[in-house]
Scaffold this active site. Structure first.
Site, PDB file in Angstrom:
ATOM      1  N   GLN A  84       7.311   3.895   3.892  1.00 53.03           N
ATOM      2  CA  GLN A  84       5.914   3.445   3.918  1.00 53.03           C
ATOM      3  C   GLN A  84       5.746   2.169   4.748  1.00 53.03           C
ATOM      4  OE1 GLN A  84       3.815   5.423   1.550  1.00 53.03           O
ATOM      5  NE2 GLN A  84       2.181   4.706   2.893  1.00 53.03           N
ATOM      6  N   LYS A 123       5.337   1.729  -3.088  1.00 51.10           N
ATOM      7  CA  LYS A 123       5.281   3.104  -3.620  1.00 51.10           C
ATOM      8  C   LYS A 123       5.576   3.034  -5.106  1.00 51.10           C
ATOM      9  CE  LYS A 123       4.702   7.412  -2.322  1.00 51.10           C
ATOM     10  NZ  LYS A 123       3.889   7.987  -1.225  1.00 51.10           N
ATOM     11  N   SER A 137      -6.933   5.479   3.744  1.00 45.62           N
ATOM     12  CA  SER A 137      -6.965   4.636   2.542  1.00 45.62           C
ATOM     13  C   SER A 137      -7.363   3.221   2.916  1.00 45.62           C
ATOM     14  CB  SER A 137      -5.584   4.598   1.877  1.00 45.62           C
ATOM     15  OG  SER A 137      -5.421   5.685   1.019  1.00 45.62           O
ATOM     16  N   ASP A 194      -0.148  10.805  -4.588  1.00 44.48           N
ATOM     17  CA  ASP A 194       0.976  11.460  -3.903  1.00 44.48           C
ATOM     18  C   ASP A 194       1.203  12.737  -4.716  1.00 44.48           C
ATOM     19  OD1 ASP A 194       3.270  10.805  -1.759  1.00 44.48           O
ATOM     20  OD2 ASP A 194       4.261  11.722  -3.452  1.00 44.48           O
ATOM     21  N   LYS A 220       0.860  -1.176   0.000  1.00 44.49           N
ATOM     22  CA  LYS A 220       0.000   0.000   0.000  1.00 44.49           C
ATOM     23  C   LYS A 220       0.891   1.218   0.000  1.00 44.49           C
ATOM     24  CE  LYS A 220      -3.997   1.956   0.252  1.00 44.49           C
ATOM     25  NZ  LYS A 220      -3.598   2.664  -0.981  1.00 44.49           N
ATOM     26  N   ASN A 240      -2.554  18.969  -1.882  1.00 35.78           N
ATOM     27  CA  ASN A 240      -3.558  18.269  -1.068  1.00 35.78           C
ATOM     28  C   ASN A 240      -3.241  18.334   0.426  1.00 35.78           C
ATOM     29  OD1 ASN A 240      -4.004  15.357   0.317  1.00 35.78           O
ATOM     30  ND2 ASN A 240      -5.798  15.936  -0.874  1.00 35.78           N
ATOM     31  N   THR A 246      -4.728  13.226   5.189  1.00 33.95           N
ATOM     32  CA  THR A 246      -3.308  13.401   5.532  1.00 33.95           C
ATOM     33  C   THR A 246      -3.106  14.725   6.268  1.00 33.95           C
ATOM     34  OG1 THR A 246      -2.773  12.168   3.530  1.00 33.95           O
ATOM     35  CG2 THR A 246      -0.963  13.310   4.619  1.00 33.95           C
TER      36      THR A 246
HETATM   37  P1  NDP Z   1       0.533  17.736  -4.253  1.00 34.54           P
HETATM   38  O1  NDP Z   1       1.071  17.427  -5.581  1.00 34.54           O
HETATM   39  O2  NDP Z   1      -0.924  17.876  -4.052  1.00 34.54           O
HETATM   40  O3  NDP Z   1       1.220  19.056  -3.677  1.00 34.54           O
HETATM   41  C1  NDP Z   1       2.605  19.168  -3.529  1.00 34.54           C
HETATM   42  C2  NDP Z   1       2.940  20.604  -3.203  1.00 34.54           C
HETATM   43  O4  NDP Z   1       4.320  20.711  -2.896  1.00 34.54           O
HETATM   44  C3  NDP Z   1       2.675  21.547  -4.363  1.00 34.54           C
HETATM   45  O5  NDP Z   1       2.310  22.804  -3.856  1.00 34.54           O
HETATM   46  C4  NDP Z   1       4.019  21.611  -5.070  1.00 34.54           C
HETATM   47  O6  NDP Z   1       4.239  22.824  -5.761  1.00 34.54           O
HETATM   48  C5  NDP Z   1       4.967  21.524  -3.885  1.00 34.54           C
HETATM   49  N1  NDP Z   1       6.202  20.841  -4.300  1.00 34.54           N
HETATM   50  C6  NDP Z   1       6.334  19.580  -4.744  1.00 34.54           C
HETATM   51  N2  NDP Z   1       7.599  19.314  -5.054  1.00 34.54           N
HETATM   52  C7  NDP Z   1       8.281  20.431  -4.791  1.00 34.54           C
HETATM   53  C8  NDP Z   1       9.634  20.775  -4.896  1.00 34.54           C
HETATM   54  N3  NDP Z   1      10.553  19.900  -5.331  1.00 34.54           N
HETATM   55  N4  NDP Z   1       9.992  22.029  -4.512  1.00 34.54           N
HETATM   56  C9  NDP Z   1       9.057  22.908  -4.051  1.00 34.54           C
HETATM   57  N5  NDP Z   1       7.755  22.634  -3.946  1.00 34.54           N
HETATM   58  C10 NDP Z   1       7.383  21.414  -4.298  1.00 34.54           C
HETATM   59  O7  NDP Z   1       1.119  16.590  -3.280  1.00 34.54           O
HETATM   60  P2  NDP Z   1       0.624  16.168  -1.830  1.00 34.54           P
HETATM   61  O8  NDP Z   1       0.101  17.353  -1.109  1.00 34.54           O
HETATM   62  O9  NDP Z   1      -0.227  14.970  -1.982  1.00 34.54           O
HETATM   63  O10 NDP Z   1       1.998  15.674  -1.166  1.00 34.54           O
HETATM   64  C11 NDP Z   1       2.831  16.554  -0.404  1.00 34.54           C
HETATM   65  C12 NDP Z   1       3.765  15.731   0.476  1.00 34.54           C
HETATM   66  O11 NDP Z   1       2.971  14.925   1.375  1.00 34.54           O
HETATM   67  C13 NDP Z   1       4.677  14.745  -0.259  1.00 34.54           C
HETATM   68  O12 NDP Z   1       5.894  14.639   0.438  1.00 34.54           O
HETATM   69  C14 NDP Z   1       3.934  13.413  -0.132  1.00 34.54           C
HETATM   70  O13 NDP Z   1       4.796  12.310  -0.250  1.00 34.54           O
HETATM   71  C15 NDP Z   1       3.364  13.563   1.273  1.00 34.54           C
HETATM   72  N6  NDP Z   1       2.231  12.699   1.570  1.00 34.54           N
HETATM   73  C16 NDP Z   1       1.075  12.785   0.829  1.00 34.54           C
HETATM   74  C17 NDP Z   1       0.005  11.995   1.151  1.00 34.54           C
HETATM   75  C18 NDP Z   1      -1.305  12.115   0.450  1.00 34.54           C
HETATM   76  O14 NDP Z   1      -2.287  11.516   0.934  1.00 34.54           O
HETATM   77  N7  NDP Z   1      -1.420  12.874  -0.630  1.00 34.54           N
HETATM   78  C19 NDP Z   1       0.089  10.966   2.225  1.00 34.54           C
HETATM   79  C20 NDP Z   1       1.314  11.030   2.992  1.00 34.54           C
HETATM   80  C21 NDP Z   1       2.340  11.859   2.636  1.00 34.54           C
HETATM   81  P3  NDP Z   1       3.593  23.045  -7.235  1.00 34.54           P
HETATM   82  O15 NDP Z   1       2.139  23.325  -6.955  1.00 34.54           O
HETATM   83  O16 NDP Z   1       4.326  24.209  -7.797  1.00 34.54           O
HETATM   84  O17 NDP Z   1       3.833  21.762  -7.957  1.00 34.54           O
END
Ligand code: NDP
Length: 450
Positions: free
Chosen positions: A110, A125, A382, A165, A89, A239, A208
């Site tokens: 994970q 993943k 999830s 993600d 998962k 998200n 999350t």
């Molecule tokens: P999204 O794609 O929805 O959002 C990611 C955000 O982070 C965006 O605002 C993006 O900017 C910014 N971002 C991503 N990469 C970079 C980078 N290299 N430098 C600067 N800004 C960056 O992803 P999520 O919100 O789903 O995920 C965010 C984090 O949370 C990740 O680490 C993910 O692994 C972790 N996570 C997510 C879960 C989930 O349920 N979604 C569960 C557990 C952990 P821009 O808008 O410009 O792309």
């Protein structure tokens, strides 16, 4: 013999050039030292050597045709890391920075995160170096369908259940699920984060971010404190960041920042959730536009960030919620956070802080929740979606949220009691790693050499 050191050296030889994976592995293995010294069976069963090796790694070519008629080629990945506790998962990440090391570190984290939830889920993943930014809906759909043309044969509701993600939200999951259904003819819970009308769970989208705030609330309550009234720094604008901000407001805190890959918004009056959702969930626009809606907010362009870190962590506040990506909190950022009065950190992103930054937080004995504990609410919910799918039911938002709150409280309790057991009561990194590891390792021993 130092078999932790030997295992880490072995990894750098057998899996060259995977710096993010070494970082994640080193953090976990170093935390395990006191456990391994007191419990010989883990060494006798070669658990360390086995747990750092994925059960299966799938890499594949993803070809698709863009709107100009040109053939594009991307890499696809799925790591099925450990199935001792249940079906693999973990999410799928679509971002140009994705490579084998990033997917491997995420898959490794994970395993322990999923174990901490107490639910029957193993660790996996996947993702691609595909960049969804600037692509049309048609291009996203064609890419997702092509990605699924290979992935579908490796996943299933009792084998491997992907989710979202970075770069993978409801739209992408819809396209991938549609293609899975077309290829297999089966309507089943093979993805989580699905649309509410076709098998999704209420509360999954928010889980999350909400979970990271519940975790902070647990951290603070353990210190006779509360999130209410706290000024908070949040990074990211996706998200996790959006629903962290939403829950912070619901609990009476004031989130004053958010960021994307172009820059950071500092809005001392409090980030406008409506504007943020409009820009990121509806328009898919840059945060630059935020200041057109709020003249009292400031935009700091990424090119003006300090050379040794991120502007968002240089602002005075009480609590911080990294919600963007890995290693987004550097040692210099950690120093600035502590100097500016931040005394609670709950990580929404995976491996948000560099190893040196984590050391600073542990030395300072602040309330620090590492990502594998603090952001586990997403994967936990999830699993609740999987439970609803397999019983053909849909639970109320209230029921899902109550379960999420209980799971986050339980994860905090496990981390805190394990940290105490090993005489480091404020070190929840150690608590999370040992508590997660024990559950997986014991299951591996009981299941024999497989
Ligand atoms: P999204 O794609 O929805 O959002 C990611 C955000 O982070 C965006 O605002 C993006 O900017 C910014 N971002 C991503 N990469 C970079 C980078 N290299 N430098 C600067 N800004 C960056 O992803 P999520 O919100 O789903 O995920 C965010 C984090 O949370 C990740 O680490 C993910 O692994 C972790 N996570 C997510 C879960 C989930 O349920 N979604 C569960 C557990 C952990 P821009 O808008 O410009 O792309």
């Amino acid at each position: 013999m130092d078999y932790i050191h030997d295992a880490l050296v072995g990894l750098s030889k057998s899996s060259p050039a995977q710096s993010e994976f070494y970082q994640a592995a080193e953090e976990v293995l170093e935390c395990l030292r006191p456990l391994l010294e007191s419990v010989p069976r883990y060494h006798e069963h070669s658990i360390i050597e086995r747990i750092v090796e994925p059960e299966r790694q799938i890499m594949f070519r993803v070809t698709w045709v863009d709107d100009a008629g040109k053939v594009q080629v991307n890499k696809g990945y799925r790591i099925q890391f450990n199935s001792a506790l249940g079906p693999y998962k973990g999410g799928l990440r679509f971002h140009p920075s994705v490579n084998a090391s990033i997917i491997k570190f995420l898959g490794f984290e994970q395993i322990f995160k999923n174990a901490l939830t107490g639910l029957p889920i193993g660790g996996g993943k996947g993702g691609s170096n595909f960049d969804p930014k600037g692509k049309s809906d048609g291009e996203i759909m064609r890419f997702c369908q092509s990605f699924m043309n290979e992935l579908y044969r490796h996943i299933g509701p009792t084998t491997d259940v992907p989710a979202g993600d970075i770069g993978v939200g409801a739209r992408e999951i819809g396209y991938m699920y549609g293609q899975y259904k077309r290829l297999t003819g089966r309507y089943e819970g093979v993805f989580t984060g699905k649309g509410l009308e076709w098998g999704g769970s209420l509360g999954r989208k928010e889980a999350t971010g909400y979970g990271a705030v519940y975790f902070a609330q647990n951290l603070l309550e353990a210190r006779k404190d509360n999130i209410e009234g706290k000024t908070c720094l949040v990074s990211g604008a996706g998200n996790v960041a959006i629903y962290t901000i939403e829950k912070l407001y619901q609990l009476g805190a004031r989130p004053i920042t958010c960021s994307d890959s172009c820059g950071t918004i500092h809005h001392p009056a409090g980030i406008s959730l409506d504007t943020l959702k409009l820009l990121k969930e509806v328009k898919r626009a840059s945060l630059r536009e935020y200041v057109e809606h709020h003249s009292d907010a400031h935009y700091i362009d990424a090119k003006d960030y300090p050379g040794d870190g991120h502007a968002v962590w240089r602002i005075k506040a009480d609590a911080a919620f990294p919600c963007a990506t890995q290693n987004e909190v550097t040692e210099a950022d950690a120093t600035a956070l502590l100097a500016n009065g931040v005394h609670c950190i709950s990580e929404g992103s995976n491996m948000a802080s560099t190893a040196a930054a984590v050391d600073r937080f542990i030395e300072a004995e602040i309330a620090y929740g590492p990502g594998k504990a603090a952001n586990a609410g997403g994967v936990a919910t999830s699993q609740l979606e999987m439970a609803q799918n397999s019983s053909m039911q849909q639970w109320s938002l209230k029921k899902v949220d109550c379960k999420l709150q209980a799971i986050m409280a339980d994860i905090h309790h496990q981390c805190a009691t394990t940290a105490k057991e090993f005489d480091q009561p404020t070190n929840l990194v150690l608590g999370a790693n040992i508590a997660g590891f024990r559950r997986v390792a014991d299951a591996m021993i009981e299941q024999g050499v497989v």
